[in-house]
Design an enzyme around this catalytic site. Structure first.
Site, mmCIF file in Angstrom:
data_model
loop_
_atom_site.group_PDB
_atom_site.id
_atom_site.type_symbol
_atom_site.label_atom_id
_atom_site.label_comp_id
_atom_site.label_asym_id
_atom_site.label_seq_id
_atom_site.Cartn_x
_atom_site.Cartn_y
_atom_site.Cartn_z
ATOM 1 N N ARG A 13 -2.306 -5.266 -10.703
ATOM 2 C CA ARG A 13 -3.072 -5.638 -9.577
ATOM 3 C C ARG A 13 -4.107 -4.687 -9.134
ATOM 4 N NH1 ARG A 13 -4.664 -4.890 -4.497
ATOM 5 N NH2 ARG A 13 -2.728 -3.910 -4.078
ATOM 6 N N ASP A 14 -3.642 -3.750 -8.422
ATOM 7 C CA ASP A 14 -4.597 -2.704 -7.861
ATOM 8 C C ASP A 14 -5.282 -1.965 -8.623
ATOM 9 O OD1 ASP A 14 -5.615 -1.175 -5.472
ATOM 10 O OD2 ASP A 14 -3.572 -0.543 -4.797
ATOM 11 N N HIS A 205 2.368 3.199 0.034
ATOM 12 C CA HIS A 205 1.566 2.939 -1.159
ATOM 13 C C HIS A 205 0.595 3.894 -0.853
ATOM 14 C CE1 HIS A 205 -1.018 -0.313 -3.112
ATOM 15 N NE2 HIS A 205 -1.992 0.555 -2.590
ATOM 16 N N HIS A 207 -2.491 6.233 -2.607
ATOM 17 C CA HIS A 207 -3.535 6.556 -3.391
ATOM 18 C C HIS A 207 -3.862 8.122 -3.615
ATOM 19 C CE1 HIS A 207 -5.549 2.307 -4.581
ATOM 20 N NE2 HIS A 207 -4.691 2.146 -3.369
ATOM 21 N N CYS A 238 -10.071 0.411 -5.077
ATOM 22 C CA CYS A 238 -10.023 -1.042 -4.270
ATOM 23 C C CYS A 238 -11.603 -1.092 -4.179
ATOM 24 C CB CYS A 238 -9.637 -0.739 -2.810
ATOM 25 S SG CYS A 238 -10.185 -2.350 -2.076
ATOM 26 N N ASN A 247 -3.997 4.557 -7.460
ATOM 27 C CA ASN A 247 -2.688 4.867 -6.647
ATOM 28 C C ASN A 247 -2.078 6.098 -7.647
ATOM 29 O OD1 ASN A 247 -2.846 1.861 -6.744
ATOM 30 N ND2 ASN A 247 -1.553 2.243 -5.005
HETATM 31 N N1 COA Z 1 -7.974 -17.399 -3.860
HETATM 32 C C1 COA Z 1 -9.069 -18.099 -4.310
HETATM 33 N N2 COA Z 1 -10.265 -18.331 -3.769
HETATM 34 C C2 COA Z 1 -10.150 -18.320 -2.497
HETATM 35 C C3 COA Z 1 -9.097 -17.821 -1.520
HETATM 36 C C4 COA Z 1 -7.972 -17.324 -2.563
HETATM 37 N N3 COA Z 1 -7.194 -16.637 -1.793
HETATM 38 N N4 COA Z 1 -9.671 -17.815 -0.379
HETATM 39 C C5 COA Z 1 -10.621 -18.379 -0.280
HETATM 40 N N5 COA Z 1 -11.360 -18.943 -1.546
HETATM 41 C C6 COA Z 1 -12.441 -19.468 -1.856
HETATM 42 C C7 COA Z 1 -12.733 -20.806 -1.083
HETATM 43 O O1 COA Z 1 -12.057 -21.907 -1.778
HETATM 44 C C8 COA Z 1 -14.113 -20.655 -1.357
HETATM 45 O O2 COA Z 1 -14.708 -21.218 -2.327
HETATM 46 P P1 COA Z 1 -15.928 -21.847 -2.713
HETATM 47 O O3 COA Z 1 -17.011 -21.088 -2.546
HETATM 48 O O4 COA Z 1 -15.950 -22.675 -4.298
HETATM 49 O O5 COA Z 1 -15.813 -23.183 -1.697
HETATM 50 C C9 COA Z 1 -14.809 -19.392 -1.203
HETATM 51 O O6 COA Z 1 -13.412 -18.461 -1.738
HETATM 52 C C10 COA Z 1 -15.069 -18.769 0.183
HETATM 53 O O7 COA Z 1 -14.058 -19.227 1.159
HETATM 54 P P2 COA Z 1 -13.805 -18.540 2.587
HETATM 55 O O8 COA Z 1 -12.735 -19.126 3.206
HETATM 56 O O9 COA Z 1 -15.281 -18.904 3.273
HETATM 57 O O10 COA Z 1 -13.763 -17.149 2.318
HETATM 58 P P3 COA Z 1 -14.615 -15.871 2.841
HETATM 59 O O11 COA Z 1 -15.669 -15.665 2.215
HETATM 60 O O12 COA Z 1 -14.569 -15.854 4.371
HETATM 61 O O13 COA Z 1 -13.535 -14.718 2.435
HETATM 62 C C11 COA Z 1 -12.393 -14.101 0.515
HETATM 63 C C12 COA Z 1 -13.572 -14.490 1.141
HETATM 64 C C13 COA Z 1 -11.468 -13.705 1.521
HETATM 65 C C14 COA Z 1 -11.638 -15.225 -0.355
HETATM 66 C C15 COA Z 1 -12.711 -12.916 -0.663
HETATM 67 O O14 COA Z 1 -13.254 -11.810 0.061
HETATM 68 C C16 COA Z 1 -11.327 -12.455 -1.266
HETATM 69 O O15 COA Z 1 -10.827 -13.020 -1.932
HETATM 70 N N6 COA Z 1 -11.096 -11.051 -0.853
HETATM 71 C C17 COA Z 1 -9.717 -10.416 -1.449
HETATM 72 C C18 COA Z 1 -10.265 -9.298 -1.648
HETATM 73 C C19 COA Z 1 -9.200 -8.414 -2.325
HETATM 74 O O16 COA Z 1 -8.783 -8.679 -3.257
HETATM 75 N N7 COA Z 1 -9.155 -7.074 -2.045
HETATM 76 C C20 COA Z 1 -8.304 -6.093 -2.829
HETATM 77 C C21 COA Z 1 -6.982 -6.226 -2.530
HETATM 78 S S1 COA Z 1 -6.337 -5.961 -0.737
HETATM 79 ZN ZN ZN Z 2 -4.115 0.285 -2.929
#
Ligand code: COA
Ligand code: ZN
Length: 303
Positions: A13-14, A205, A207, A238, A247
């Site tokens: 994942r990370d 955790h 890095h 990240c 990490n």
């Molecule tokens: N998995 C898949 N899709 C997701 C989701 C999830 N957990 N959460 C939201 N979405 C989708 C929504 O359905 C929407 O889809 P659409 O554009 O097709 O309608 C879109 O993402 C935006 O949703 P919204 O609730 O407005 O989210 P946002 O734009 O405010 O936030 C995140 C976006 C949170 C979904 C996105 O930034 C994200 O996945 N971040 C994860 C970051 C990450 O992995 N960081 C590293 C690990 S810590």
């Molecule tokens: Zn990390």
């Protein structure tokens, strides 16, 4: 019997979330199975996040679905919000790792939420997961420093940990997302948490951005922490935290802990094969610092 330390390999994942090369579900499963075959007790196998935000994690549902739980290895998947929880549950995940924040800057950049909003969602996820029989690990990101907001007040991390342990999180992982901690800070924060809560539900955790990953693991071991995340071949970084590198490498953590007399359950030969596979699949994994020494040492030991 020596004392056990649980290593969770977060490389799938990370690590993989931030590689230029996007692996197929089959390649991701091959890596997860190689890590499992090395005796690693726990693996974070992917994340249920927006595929637009993190294309490399698309298909985590297929990864989770094909890793039937109930075997000797504990699998968890990262989630950022309630939608992630619902997707993880639908895929059959038995454990999720939800992200909390010790800064607003990181919460905004990572998930477009405030710290407080992420806490509200996490409390809702804990309630849902209790009813669903799903384990929740809550990770507190940027626990030592944030790339946007600067140094983190340890009191903030302790308050979040106190709150979510009280709310019934199965574990709390203190995450040094950008590799900013020094060992004295790592020791102080973990010692306070262990004093207040015991070590059973706490993990760390780290890095390795500034080559302090192992020193910080050691510092936390000295405080009594017995759960650590690490990443095969040091994979990672990240995408939403500028300057973060991978990490601390699983092979380095496992070698250090084994040589200190702890039982990680790890077969170092098999772990190096998994590390070689991570390097081969990604083309960019640095590989743990210990590898160059471990390979001839293990060959000699095998006679
Ligand atoms: N998995 C898949 N899709 C997701 C989701 C999830 N957990 N959460 C939201 N979405 C989708 C929504 O359905 C929407 O889809 P659409 O554009 O097709 O309608 C879109 O993402 C935006 O949703 P919204 O609730 O407005 O989210 P946002 O734009 O405010 O936030 C995140 C976006 C949170 C979904 C996105 O930034 C994200 O996945 N971040 C994860 C970051 C990450 O992995 N960081 C590293 C690990 S810590
Ligand atoms: Zn990390």
């Amino acid at each position: 019997m020596s004392e056990q330390i649980v290593i969770t390999d977060v490389g799938p994942r990370d690590g993989l979330q931030n590689q230029p090369r996007i692996l197929s579900v089959a390649q991701r499963l091959e890596l997860i199975k190689a890590i499992a075959a090395a005796g690693i007790a726990s693996i974070e196998v992917g994340s249920f996040v927006s595929p637009k935000a993190v294309p490399a994690m698309a298909g985590t549902d297929a990864v989770v679905a094909s890793l039937a739980s109930g075997g000797p290895v504990h699998y968890t998947a990262l989630i950022p919000n309630m939608k992630g929880y619902e997707l993880a549950k639908a895929a059959g995940a038995r454990s999720v790792t939800m992200v909390l924040y010790a800064s607003d800057g990181m919460a905004q950049k990572n998930v477009n939420m405030s710290m407080a909003a992420a806490e509200v969602v996490t409390a809702d996820i804990l309630a849902a997961a209790r009813a669903d029989g799903i384990e929740v690990i809550a990770a507190i990101a940027v626990a030592f420093a944030c790339p946007f907001d600067g140094a983190t007040d340890p009191g903030v991390v302790r308050a979040v940990a106190d709150k979510f342990l009280a709310l019934g999180a199965d574990q709390i992982a203190i995450a040094d997302t950008i590799g900013a901690a020094n060992p004295r800070q790592a020791r102080a924060l973990t010692a306070d948490l262990v004093r207040d809560h015991g070590a059973a539900r706490l993990g760390c955790h780290f890095h390795d951005t500034r080559a302090l990953g192992l020193a910080n693991v050691f510092a936390a071991v000295e405080s009594g922490i017995r759960r650590f995340d690490a990443s095969i071949a040091g994979l990672g970084g990240c995408p939403f935290a500028p300057g973060a590198s991978g990490n601390v490498a699983t092979e380095d953590v496992a070698m250090m802990l084994e040589q200190m007399g702890y039982d990680t359950g790890v077969d170092l030969d098999a772990l190096l094969r998994a590390s070689d596979l991570a390097e081969e699949l990604t083309g960019t994994a640095p590989g743990g610092r210990s590898k160059a020494w471990l390979k001839p040492w293990l060959a000699k030991r095998a006679g």
